[in-house]
Design a protein around this motif. Structure first.
Motif, short mmCIF file in Angstrom:
data_model
loop_
_atom_site.label_atom_id
_atom_site.label_comp_id
_atom_site.label_asym_id
_atom_site.label_seq_id
_atom_site.Cartn_x
_atom_site.Cartn_y
_atom_site.Cartn_z
N CYS A 39 27.89 60.16 22.98
CA CYS A 39 26.85 58.89 22.05
C CYS A 39 25.56 59.28 21.81
O CYS A 39 24.83 59.07 21.05
N ASN A 40 24.77 60.17 22.66
CA ASN A 40 23.35 60.92 22.70
C ASN A 40 23.70 61.94 21.86
O ASN A 40 22.70 61.69 20.64
N THR A 43 24.19 59.56 17.76
CA THR A 43 22.83 59.04 17.92
C THR A 43 21.98 59.44 17.86
O THR A 43 20.75 59.18 18.68
N ARG A 46 19.94 58.11 20.71
CA ARG A 46 19.21 56.58 20.85
C ARG A 46 20.64 55.36 21.00
O ARG A 46 21.09 54.92 20.43
N CYS A 47 21.28 56.33 22.26
CA CYS A 47 22.40 55.24 22.87
C CYS A 47 22.38 54.05 23.01
O CYS A 47 21.39 54.34 23.92
N ARG A 48 22.96 52.61 23.00
CA ARG A 48 22.60 51.62 22.86
C ARG A 48 24.00 51.30 23.78
O ARG A 48 24.35 51.95 23.36
N PRO A 49 23.61 50.63 24.82
CA PRO A 49 24.35 50.12 25.57
C PRO A 49 26.05 49.74 24.82
O PRO A 49 27.03 50.00 25.33
#
Lengths: 333, 383
Positions: A39-40, A43, A46-49
């Motif tokens: 995810c990191n 993004t 800027r990985c969101r939950p």
């Protein structure tokens, strides 16, 4: 003999499978969410939950570890399509996962990285075996003289310098200052054998000379011992020339313990010589693994661990086979 | 004098193999001294040793461990590293001087003119090569023949020394043979080039008693067939009694008694020889009878005792006037029986002491039998 090899192959396979389970379990029981690194990467940190949760679900990290290992193992044998984040990738057999960064099947990358490491390992190990044993035999024959003392001291000094320092200095002097070995790096042997050789000669030399120091001391000790054996006296009493006594009778016996160390060292080399690959810009397993660790590229990390375990298992088997060839008293059962 | 290798260039014509002068024995050792410089000092392994051996006869060298038996015999083959050994004196083998001979010439003598059988055949044979290969190798060094011929010769020799099914066993490794068979292999290897001199360094020590007897029989049989001279090194007087024509007793690197086997065993005149004879277990004695050891320990060769090297352990020094034993090395002198029997001892009347004090202790029956005729010539013991 054949039955023995089959037996050893089976037990080796069991070891590798167990290690693969352990490595796989790390995804689940490690300190971090296994989907987070991907995810990191995707993004740019800027990985969101919400995304993370979707990733986790798609990649099966919320499933049971046993079920997922089953899927993974099946993928190794027959291939599968694999979810990576929100997309799905084809991963043909043997599927070892999809690289988080390049989104390519890890196996495919491995097949391009492994030849580089193998080339490096073969050349370097040959070099340190020949050099180390040669110098060791020389020192043993001249035991107690200044030649012996300076060889032993020299090898001790050289081996006390950390390898990365030796490699860095060699790279600095020979490649950068003196402009020798300009093509240092890995070029596939299938494209241009001469360039392959030219690119690897410096790393071989550095790894070989530095690595030979332990072989020098080891084979010296082993040789001193075997030169003192009764059968060496017998060989001399037969009227054999010194050359034959040393290289046929004594060396043959002295090689047995050296082979043990060689097997372990070769496995280590196959698992990737991180410093050598990093410093000499060789795209091999070691550098690949190191880069993967820094960005937590998990499929690559687990693959390099598997490669290392296969290398250790295989070279141990090889060592035992060589034993039985060297020493007729060793029976493989 | 320190020997230096390569004083003679390789290829220098050497005296012919038959270059024995008239009256010259096959092996003549003259005033041989072997010393090893070590960190602790100079090890005086052999000092002033002399003996002669005729073609076809057998010399037994006896003595304790560290008495210089093996060192002196290895010198005969020039097996001591010239750089680590100080050697002086002379060893003439078939008319050729061994001391100071170049390595390349020595190589042509080792295994060809003189061969050696070692103590423990398991460690003396290379564990990684088949016996056939090791035998063939010994033949190939000295004969320009094909491997096939050498192998045939190896089978022949194995057969000759009594290894059953030699044809099949030739490809076995040493560990696949029993102890006695391994020693037979060693003997086959030593004899493969028909050497004139065979040095057997404790050939039966590592073997059990029945096998010992077989090996000794084999050696004697082969000696008759090949007419070779044998130097047999042992600390077993039984072996000497059976095999040897002459006996040389060594102590602390020196010859202390030397003479015909029968003389030495029946009329020993040196207290050390008495001690060796006393320590032989008596088969007819009671089972709980104690062995009679020689008291004390073998001397250090770094720092041998002054005077007679045996005096610290000798029970008879009180019979010698003054402290002669401790101060003066006795010269080798003719024994009272005369002839070629020599001994190194200050005792004035050793024969009398032997028959009145020593013999009654080690063989009471025999001493009683002889009591009327003390000192008689016919004192033959059954040893």
């Amino acid at each position: 003999m054949f039955a023995y090899i089959v037996k050893r192959l089976i037990s080796g396979a069991v070891v590798v499978v167990l290690i693969s389970m352990g490595v796989f379990a790390l995804f689940w029981f490690g300190p971090r969410n296994p989907a987070l690194p991907l995810c990191n990467i995707d993004t740019s940190n800027r990985c969101r939950p919400a995304i993370l949760q979707a990733y986790e679900h798609n990649m099966g990290f919320d499933d049971s570890v046993v079920h997922q290992y089953g899927l993974w193992a099946k993928g190794v044998v027959v291939g599968r399509s694999m979810a990576l984040g929100t997309e799905s990738h084809k991963c043909p057999a043997p599927c070892l996962g999809i690289d988080y960064r390049t989104k390519l099947p890890v196996w495919k990358e491995l097949t391009t990285k492994f030849p580089a490491t193998l080339s490096l390992a073969l050349g370097a190990s040959l070099m340190y075996l020949v050099l180390g044993v040669g110098v060791g035999v020389l020192a043993a024959r001249r035991r107690g003289t200044w030649i012996d003392k300076s060889l032993v001291t020299g090898s001790l000094l050289l081996s006390s310098i950390p390898f990365y320092l030796v490699a860095l200095l060699a790279s600095l002097w020979f490649t950068i200052s003196l402009g020798l070995f300009p093509s240092t790096g890995y070029h596939p042997i299938t494209h241009n054998p001469a360039k392959w050789f030219a690119g690897l000669i410096l790393p071989w030399l550095v790894l070989g000379i530095w690595g030979s120091t332990s072989y020098t001391r080891f084979s010296r000790g082993s040789m001193v011992e075997s030169l003192g054996e009764d059968y060496i006296r017998t060989a001399k009493a037969k009227g054999l020339p010194a050359r034959k006594v040393v290289f046929k009778h004594a060396l043959r016996a002295a090689m047995v313990p050296v082979v043990t160390i060689f097997g372990l060292d070769f496995a280590t080399l196959l698992a990737g010589t991180i410093f050598a690959e990093r410093i000499f810009g060789i795209e091999g397993i070691g550098k690949w693994g190191l880069d993967a660790v820094t960005v937590k590229n998990l499929p690559v990390v687990s693959t390099t661990v598997l490669v290392a375990s296969v290398a250790v298992v295989a070279s141990n088997l090889l060592v035992d086979l060589i034993y039985s060839v060297l020493d007729p008293r060793v029976r493989l059962t | 004098m320190t020997t230096t290798a390569s004083t003679t260039p390789a290829g220098t014509p050497e005296p012919s193999a038959e270059g024995l002068g008239a009256g010259e024995p096959l092996l003549a050792v003259e005033d041989l001294t072997v010393r090893f410089p070590t960190y602790d000092g100079l090890v005086q392994a052999v000092t002033g040793l002399s003996y002669r051996l005729e073609q076809g006869s057998t010399l037994g060298i006896v003595g304790e461990s560290g008495s210089g038996k093996s060192v002196s015999s290895m010198a005969v083959l020039g097996l001591h590293d010239a750089k680590r050994t100080q050697m002086s004196g002379s060893i003439r083998l078939a008319g050729k001087e061994i001391v100071g001979m170049s390595e390349s010439r020595l190589m042509r003598i080792r295994g060809k003119e003189a061969a050696m059988i070692f103590q423990d055949p398991l460690s003396a044979l290379h564990p990684f090569f088949t016996v056939g290969k090791q035998l063939a190798e010994a033949y190939l060094v000295h004969n320009h023949v094909s491997r096939k011929v050498a192998r045939k010769r190896a089978v022949e020799m194995l057969d000759r020394v009594g290894i059953p099914q030699a044809k099949n066993r030739v490809d076995d490794y040493p560990h696949q043979f029993s102890g006695g068979m391994r020693q037979r292999v060693m003997i086959a290897m030593a004899l493969i080039n028909d050497p004139r001199l065979l040095i057997a360094d404790e050939p039966t020590t590592a073997l059990d008693v029945t096998v010992q007897a077989q090996i000794l029989d084999l050696l004697q049989e082969l000696q008759r067939d090949f007419n070779s001279a044998i130097v047999i090194i042992t600390h077993d007087l039984g072996v000497v009694a059976e095999m040897a024509d002459d006996v040389l007793v060594m102590y602390a690197g020196r010859c202390v008694e030397y003479g015909p086997c029968k003389e030495i065993l029946t009329h020993p005149e040196m207290p050390y020889t008495w001690g060796l004879l006393s320590s032989v277990p008596d088969i007819s004695a009671a089972a709980d009878a104690r062995l009679i050891p020689i008291r004390g320990n073998p001397p250090s060769l770094l720092n041998p005792p002054t005077g007679c090297p045996f005096h610290p352990r000798c029970d008879h020094t009180d019979k010698v006037p003054g402290d002669l034993c401790a101060t003066q090395l006795p010269e080798l002198s003719a024994a009272s029986t005369g002839g070629v029997h020599i001994k190194r001892c200050h005792l004035a009347n050793p024969e009398e002491i032997y028959f009145t004090e020593i013999l009654p202790e080690i063989a009471p029956d025999l001493a009683e039998e002889l009591s009327g005729t003390t000192g008689a010539e016919e004192g033959g013991t059954s040893r």
